[in-house]
Design a protein around this motif. Sequence first.
Motif, PDB file in Angstrom:
ATOM      1  N   SER A 190       9.548   4.464   1.493  1.00 55.51           N
ATOM      2  CA  SER A 190      10.160   2.953   1.878  1.00 55.51           C
ATOM      3  C   SER A 190      11.038   2.690   1.307  1.00 55.51           C
ATOM      4  N   LYS A 191      12.452   3.603   0.937  1.00 50.00           N
ATOM      5  CA  LYS A 191      13.533   2.871   0.574  1.00 50.00           C
ATOM      6  C   LYS A 191      13.926   2.548   1.976  1.00 50.00           C
ATOM      7  N   GLY A 192      14.098   3.432   2.924  1.00 52.53           N
ATOM      8  CA  GLY A 192      14.946   2.765   3.989  1.00 52.53           C
ATOM      9  C   GLY A 192      14.309   4.036   4.970  1.00 52.53           C
ATOM     10  N   GLU A 193      15.308   2.403   6.528  1.00 52.81           N
ATOM     11  CA  GLU A 193      15.604   4.239   7.560  1.00 52.81           C
ATOM     12  C   GLU A 193      15.614   5.939   6.995  1.00 52.81           C
ATOM     13  N   LEU A 194      17.353   5.419   6.343  1.00 52.21           N
ATOM     14  CA  LEU A 194      17.366   7.345   5.728  1.00 52.21           C
ATOM     15  C   LEU A 194      16.330   7.878   5.046  1.00 52.21           C
ATOM     16  N   ALA A 195      16.019   6.963   4.295  1.00 55.35           N
ATOM     17  CA  ALA A 195      14.487   7.801   3.497  1.00 55.35           C
ATOM     18  C   ALA A 195      14.002   8.737   4.282  1.00 55.35           C
ATOM     19  N   ARG A 196      13.555   7.984   4.750  1.00 56.17           N
ATOM     20  CA  ARG A 196      11.953   7.901   5.984  1.00 56.17           C
ATOM     21  C   ARG A 196      12.477   9.257   6.829  1.00 56.17           C
ATOM     22  N   ILE A 197      13.603   9.086   7.467  1.00 54.93           N
ATOM     23  CA  ILE A 197      13.621  10.031   8.061  1.00 54.93           C
ATOM     24  C   ILE A 197      14.271  11.585   7.285  1.00 54.93           C
ATOM     25  N   TRP A 198      14.669  11.035   6.150  1.00 56.16           N
ATOM     26  CA  TRP A 198      15.246  12.352   5.439  1.00 56.16           C
ATOM     27  C   TRP A 198      13.737  12.967   4.226  1.00 56.16           C
ATOM     28  N   ALA A 199      12.764  12.643   4.541  1.00 55.05           N
ATOM     29  CA  ALA A 199      11.630  12.754   3.161  1.00 55.05           C
ATOM     30  C   ALA A 199      11.148  14.047   3.229  1.00 55.05           C
ATOM     31  N   GLY A 200      11.319  15.035   4.783  1.00 59.42           N
ATOM     32  CA  GLY A 200      10.806  15.488   5.305  1.00 59.42           C
ATOM     33  C   GLY A 200      11.799  17.230   5.125  1.00 59.42           C
ATOM     34  N   ALA A 201      12.342  16.705   5.187  1.00 62.29           N
ATOM     35  CA  ALA A 201      13.926  17.606   4.788  1.00 62.29           C
ATOM     36  C   ALA A 201      14.495  17.662   3.917  1.00 62.29           C
ATOM     37  N   PHE A 202      14.151  16.721   3.001  1.00 55.26           N
ATOM     38  CA  PHE A 202      14.327  16.588   1.735  1.00 55.26           C
ATOM     39  C   PHE A 202      13.796  18.285   0.748  1.00 55.26           C
ATOM     40  N   GLU A 203      12.555  17.625   1.561  1.00 61.25           N
ATOM     41  CA  GLU A 203      11.473  18.572   0.761  1.00 61.25           C
ATOM     42  C   GLU A 203      11.529  20.179   1.121  1.00 61.25           C
ATOM     43  N   ARG A 204      12.229  20.668   2.460  1.00 63.53           N
ATOM     44  CA  ARG A 204      12.629  21.952   3.145  1.00 63.53           C
ATOM     45  C   ARG A 204      14.001  22.235   2.168  1.00 63.53           C
ATOM     46  N   GLU A 205      14.762  21.715   2.016  1.00 68.71           N
ATOM     47  CA  GLU A 205      15.760  21.977   1.826  1.00 68.71           C
ATOM     48  C   GLU A 205      16.594  22.192   0.103  1.00 68.71           C
ATOM     49  N   ALA A 206      15.465  21.536  -0.465  1.00 68.56           N
ATOM     50  CA  ALA A 206      15.754  20.967  -1.921  1.00 68.56           C
ATOM     51  C   ALA A 206      14.776  21.971  -2.932  1.00 68.56           C
ATOM     52  N   ILE A 207      13.328  21.123  -2.126  1.00 70.09           N
ATOM     53  CA  ILE A 207      12.066  21.913  -3.324  1.00 70.09           C
ATOM     54  C   ILE A 207      11.898  23.238  -2.594  1.00 70.09           C
ATOM     55  N   ARG A 208      11.338  24.114  -1.546  1.00 70.83           N
ATOM     56  CA  ARG A 208      11.178  24.776  -0.774  1.00 70.83           C
ATOM     57  C   ARG A 208      12.158  26.018  -1.716  1.00 70.83           C
ATOM     58  N   PRO A 209      12.994  25.772  -1.250  1.00 74.47           N
ATOM     59  CA  PRO A 209      13.621  26.965  -0.990  1.00 74.47           C
ATOM     60  C   PRO A 209      13.740  27.473  -2.902  1.00 74.47           C
ATOM     61  N   HIS A 210      13.366  27.288  -3.892  1.00 76.91           N
ATOM     62  CA  HIS A 210      13.229  27.174  -5.397  1.00 76.91           C
ATOM     63  C   HIS A 210      12.309  27.122  -5.938  1.00 76.91           C
ATOM     64  N   VAL A 211      11.199  27.377  -5.408  1.00 78.74           N
ATOM     65  CA  VAL A 211      10.247  26.834  -5.718  1.00 78.74           C
ATOM     66  C   VAL A 211       9.224  28.248  -6.592  1.00 78.74           C
ATOM     67  N   LEU A 212       9.942  28.844  -6.122  1.00 79.13           N
ATOM     68  CA  LEU A 212      10.068  30.775  -6.845  1.00 79.13           C
ATOM     69  C   LEU A 212      11.432  31.072  -7.552  1.00 79.13           C
ATOM     70  N   GLY A 213      11.859  29.951  -7.484  1.00 71.40           N
ATOM     71  CA  GLY A 213      13.810  30.123  -8.349  1.00 71.40           C
ATOM     72  C   GLY A 213      13.617  29.807  -9.612  1.00 71.40           C
ATOM     73  N   ARG A 214      14.716  29.564  -9.336  1.00 69.76           N
ATOM     74  CA  ARG A 214      15.212  29.219 -10.786  1.00 69.76           C
ATOM     75  C   ARG A 214      14.851  27.174 -10.754  1.00 69.76           C
ATOM     76  N   PHE A 215      14.407  26.157 -11.946  1.00 70.46           N
ATOM     77  CA  PHE A 215      14.436  25.429 -12.145  1.00 70.46           C
ATOM     78  C   PHE A 215      16.446  25.173 -12.146  1.00 70.46           C
ATOM     79  N   ALA A 216      17.298  25.766 -12.555  1.00 69.01           N
ATOM     80  CA  ALA A 216      18.669  25.027 -12.688  1.00 69.01           C
ATOM     81  C   ALA A 216      19.626  24.697 -11.429  1.00 69.01           C
ATOM     82  N   ASP A 217      18.719  26.006 -10.590  1.00 67.75           N
ATOM     83  CA  ASP A 217      19.461  25.791  -8.948  1.00 67.75           C
ATOM     84  C   ASP A 217      17.996  24.781  -8.372  1.00 67.75           C
ATOM     85  N   MET A 218      17.254  24.112  -8.676  1.00 72.83           N
ATOM     86  CA  MET A 218      16.733  23.182  -7.775  1.00 72.83           C
ATOM     87  C   MET A 218      16.218  22.154  -8.193  1.00 72.83           C
ATOM     88  N   LEU A 219      16.858  21.830  -9.423  1.00 69.47           N
ATOM     89  CA  LEU A 219      17.261  20.494 -10.168  1.00 69.47           C
ATOM     90  C   LEU A 219      19.107  19.971  -9.786  1.00 69.47           C
TER      91      LEU A 219
END
Length: 518
Positions: A190-219
Motif C-alpha cells: 500500500s506504500k505506492g505503485e513501486l511497492a505494489r509491483i515489487w512486493a512478490g519479487a521482494f519475497e522471491r529474491e530477498a526472503i526465499r533464497p535465505h530461508v534455509l540459509g544464514r540470517f546475515a545473508d537474508m538481512l
Amino acid sequence: MARDSQAALVALNRFGFGARGGASGDLINAASDPRGFVKAELARPNGVLLEAPGLQSTPQLGQAVFAYQDQVKQAREAAKAAAPAEGAQQAPADPKPGLRRNLSLNAAATEIAGQMAEAEPADNAAKPDAMQPNAAAPPAAKPAPQPLNVIQKTFRAEALARLQRATLVECGFTERLVVFWSNHFCISASKGELARIWAGAFEREAIRPHVLGRFADMLRAVEQHPAMLFFLDNQQSLGPDSRAGQNRKRGLNENLAREIMELHTLGVGGGYTQDDVTSLARIITGWTFAGRQGQLGTPGSFAFNANAHQPGPQMLLGKTYEPTGLAQGEAALADIARHPSTAKFIATKFVRHFVADDPPPALVARLRDVFVKTDGDLKAMATALVDSDEAWKAPLTKMRSPYDFVVASGRLLARVPEDPGGYLNNLNLLGQPLWSPAGPNGFPDTSAAWAAPEGIKLRLDIAAQMGARLGPNIDPLDLLEFAAADAASIETRKTIERAESRQQALALLLMSPEMQRR
C-alpha cells in the motif's frame, strides 16, 4: 511403526498448512513419522525458491512502472491537447494534474498512485455500495470494468504463484517459514505503485533464497532490496556532509536504520540508543536504487550513491566503522546480525509464531544458543524447533491467521487456485491483506489479534459461503478423516454429524478447532 494421528495433526497444523484433501494421504504419511515428515522439506532447499512463467525481476518490474508512468503522462497530454479550447475553459479543472518533470523516484511513484486511486480497485477488495435510503432514481448501469494495468497484473500473478505453492506442497513447513520471514522483514504494497509491483519479487529474491540459509545473508539481501529501500524511504536519506546533502540542503532519514535495529534485529531493549540509530542511518546513506535515467545502474536495481553517502568513520554499538563506502554498511549489518540481542529477539519471535503466544523460556534459550553457535544458520534453528519436545507437547491453541485459514481451507477442499481474486477478497475482509500490513512491524502473531468476535463472524461468513458453494458435492465426514482422522474431537465429529445439511456441515468443519487452531 505405530501411527500417531495426534502427532500427525500437530505436524500438519503447527508446522504446515494442514492436510490436503483428495488422495494426498498427508495425515497417514505424517502419522508414521511426524518429525521426519516435517523435516523432509528442510532437506530440499531449492524447493523454497519460487519460479513461474511471467514472474519478472525487480529491475524489470521497476522499468515496467517507469514505462507505465510515461504512458499515463502521454495519454493525459494527448487528451489535453485534443480538448477544444472553449470546452477546456468551461470544464472544471482536473484535480489530478499530469506527472511533473524531474520528480524524485519516490515522489513520482506517490503521484502516480494518487492518480490511479479511482481507477484501481484494491485487488478485488470488497467495497460496499454507497446507497441512499430514499433514493428514487433507478440504479445506474455499472460501467464496464477497466482492464488491469501492469501493476495490478503483476501483483495478482505474484499472489497466485504464492497461493498455488502453499496449496500444493506436501507439509508446508518451508512455506510457513517464508510467511514468517516475509512478515518479519515486511514491506507494504500500500506504500505506492513501486511497492505494489515489487512486493512478490521482494519475497522471491530477498526472503526465499535465505530461508534455509544464514540470517546475515537474508538481512543484507532485505536491506539492500529496492522494495525495502522504497518502503522505508532510504533513497531520500542524504549524508548531511555529503555532496548531495550540501547541494540539496537535506539530511538523514532514519526510518530504515530505526526499523533495522528495532524490528529486524536487536529488538526493543536490545542495547542500542538513539545515537546508534543516527549512526546507522549515516552509515547506510547512499543505499538506494537506480531511477528511470539509469545514472546509477540498471533502472530499478540496488545502487550505492557515493555522492549521498555521509563521509568519515562512524561509531555504532561501541565499535568504529571506517569510511569504506558500501562496505561500511555491510560490515555494520554483519555485526548486528551476530549480536546476542538479535539471537534472543529472533528466537523469541520464532517460538511465538510456531508454538505459543507465551514462548516457553527453555525452548527460546535453546534456539537462541543454536542461532549463536551456528552463526545464524536458519535451517539449524528450524531443525532444533522440530526436534524439541515442547513444540509437540504444547496444545494446539494458537488461532490461525487469516492467510493460514484460507490456505488450509483450500488445501482440505483440494481446490488449487486458478484466480487469486477470491483469496485476496477474503484476506482483505479478514484484516490481513496480502503483503500489506499497516506498518513496518507486520501483522500480529498472537491469537488475541485474530480471535476477536467480529473476526470470527467474518470467518463464519466465509465458511458458510464455501459450504453453500461446495457442500452439495462433498461429504464433510470424509474431509474430517483427511484433516484429523481419529485425532478429531468427539465434539467436532458430533457437531458435523448433527448438521442439517452437507452445506452446513462443511461450514461447521471449516470453523472447527481442527481447522482454526494450530
